[in-house]
Scaffold this motif. Structure first.
Motif, PDB file in Angstrom:
ATOM      1  N   ASP A  48      45.354  38.320  47.887  1.00 55.64           N
ATOM      2  CA  ASP A  48      44.526  39.337  47.244  1.00 55.64           C
ATOM      3  C   ASP A  48      43.261  38.694  46.679  1.00 55.64           C
ATOM      4  O   ASP A  48      43.305  37.573  46.171  1.00 55.64           O
ATOM      5  CB  ASP A  48      45.284  39.983  46.074  1.00 55.64           C
ATOM      6  N   THR A  64      38.663  45.525  45.422  1.00 54.35           N
ATOM      7  CA  THR A  64      39.687  44.576  45.855  1.00 54.35           C
ATOM      8  C   THR A  64      39.855  44.632  47.361  1.00 54.35           C
ATOM      9  O   THR A  64      39.590  45.660  47.985  1.00 54.35           O
ATOM     10  CB  THR A  64      41.034  44.831  45.137  1.00 54.35           C
ATOM     11  N   SER A  65      40.281  43.517  47.923  1.00 54.44           N
ATOM     12  CA  SER A  65      40.585  43.428  49.343  1.00 54.44           C
ATOM     13  C   SER A  65      41.623  42.315  49.507  1.00 54.44           C
ATOM     14  O   SER A  65      42.205  41.869  48.532  1.00 54.44           O
ATOM     15  CB  SER A  65      39.325  43.147  50.157  1.00 54.44           C
ATOM     16  N   TYR A  67      44.659  40.578  52.434  1.00 51.09           N
ATOM     17  CA  TYR A  67      45.399  40.641  53.688  1.00 51.09           C
ATOM     18  C   TYR A  67      46.864  40.805  53.330  1.00 51.09           C
ATOM     19  O   TYR A  67      47.390  40.049  52.517  1.00 51.09           O
ATOM     20  CB  TYR A  67      45.183  39.348  54.478  1.00 51.09           C
ATOM     21  N   VAL A  91      44.334  45.014  56.243  1.00 52.16           N
ATOM     22  CA  VAL A  91      43.273  44.552  55.355  1.00 52.16           C
ATOM     23  C   VAL A  91      42.949  45.718  54.432  1.00 52.16           C
ATOM     24  O   VAL A  91      42.424  46.738  54.884  1.00 52.16           O
ATOM     25  CB  VAL A  91      42.013  44.118  56.131  1.00 52.16           C
ATOM     26  N   PRO A  92      43.309  45.612  53.150  1.00 54.55           N
ATOM     27  CA  PRO A  92      42.991  46.703  52.225  1.00 54.55           C
ATOM     28  C   PRO A  92      41.530  46.658  51.774  1.00 54.55           C
ATOM     29  O   PRO A  92      40.962  45.590  51.606  1.00 54.55           O
ATOM     30  CB  PRO A  92      43.932  46.453  51.047  1.00 54.55           C
ATOM     31  N   VAL A  93      40.952  47.822  51.606  1.00 54.80           N
ATOM     32  CA  VAL A  93      39.612  47.983  51.048  1.00 54.80           C
ATOM     33  C   VAL A  93      39.759  49.057  49.985  1.00 54.80           C
ATOM     34  O   VAL A  93      39.954  50.229  50.314  1.00 54.80           O
ATOM     35  CB  VAL A  93      38.589  48.400  52.123  1.00 54.80           C
ATOM     36  N   ASP A 110      45.441  50.187  42.264  1.00 52.82           N
ATOM     37  CA  ASP A 110      44.507  50.052  43.378  1.00 52.82           C
ATOM     38  C   ASP A 110      44.597  51.334  44.190  1.00 52.82           C
ATOM     39  O   ASP A 110      45.694  51.858  44.409  1.00 52.82           O
ATOM     40  CB  ASP A 110      44.885  48.877  44.285  1.00 52.82           C
TER      41      ASP A 110
END
Length: 164
Positions: A48, A64-65, A67, A91-93, A110
């Motif tokens: 993170d 935040t991003s 894997y 991959v969070p955005v 988030d």
């Protein structure tokens, strides 16, 4: 127009350099899939990164991003045959927010999208409420992570962040 953009850029750089309450975080998490995800995946692993701006003494918000990977699991499928699921890598955005309950305890969340970069699931809406313990340099937290589209991938996670 160039002067306006250059001035805006200079102000942003100045704000990032001089803002002492703002912080950059890097960390990792590990989790156990729950619900229907438990039948398909062994665990959730990830890294993170986040940057938060201090809104006031108790509340911070930012982006935040990272894997995150749900590892495949072998299961008994149709006609009693052993089958293996596919890893699902996202991959969070997302936006992130954190509220300090006291000097050391916090609640956070988030909310955004998780883009699947490997696997057969599509992107989904990411939501992750958190509860944790923090000092000036580290955070330890417990979280529920859900990535929902047609199918929801979910897990209970434990994580660690280092603040810069």
């Amino acid at each position: 127009m160039k002067r306006i953009l250059l001035s805006l850029f200079a102000c942003m750089v100045f704000a990032f350099v001089n803002a002492q309450d703002n912080h950059f975080k890097v960390g990792a998490h590990v989790g156990l899939p729950i619900g229907k995800s438990y039948d398909l995946f062994d665990m959730n692993l990830g890294i993170d990164v986040a940057y938060l701006w201090s809104i006031n003494d108790k509340f911070s918000a930012g982006v935040t991003s990272g894997y995150t990977m749900y590892t495949s699991k072998t299961y008994i499928g149709q006609f009693g045959r052993m089958q293996r699921t596919t890893n699902q890598n996202f991959v969070p955005v997302a936006g992130t927010a954190q509220y300090s309950l006291s000097e050391n305890w916090f609640l956070g969340a988030d909310l955004g999208f998780a883009i699947n970069v490997y696997g057969d699931l599509d992107r989904g809406v990411l939501y992750q409420p958190k509860f944790g313990y923090q000092t000036k340099k580290i955070e330890l937290f417990a979280a529920y992570k859900g990535i929902a589209d047609e199918y929801t991938v979910s897990s209970l996670n434990l994580g660690f962040n280092y603040k810069f």
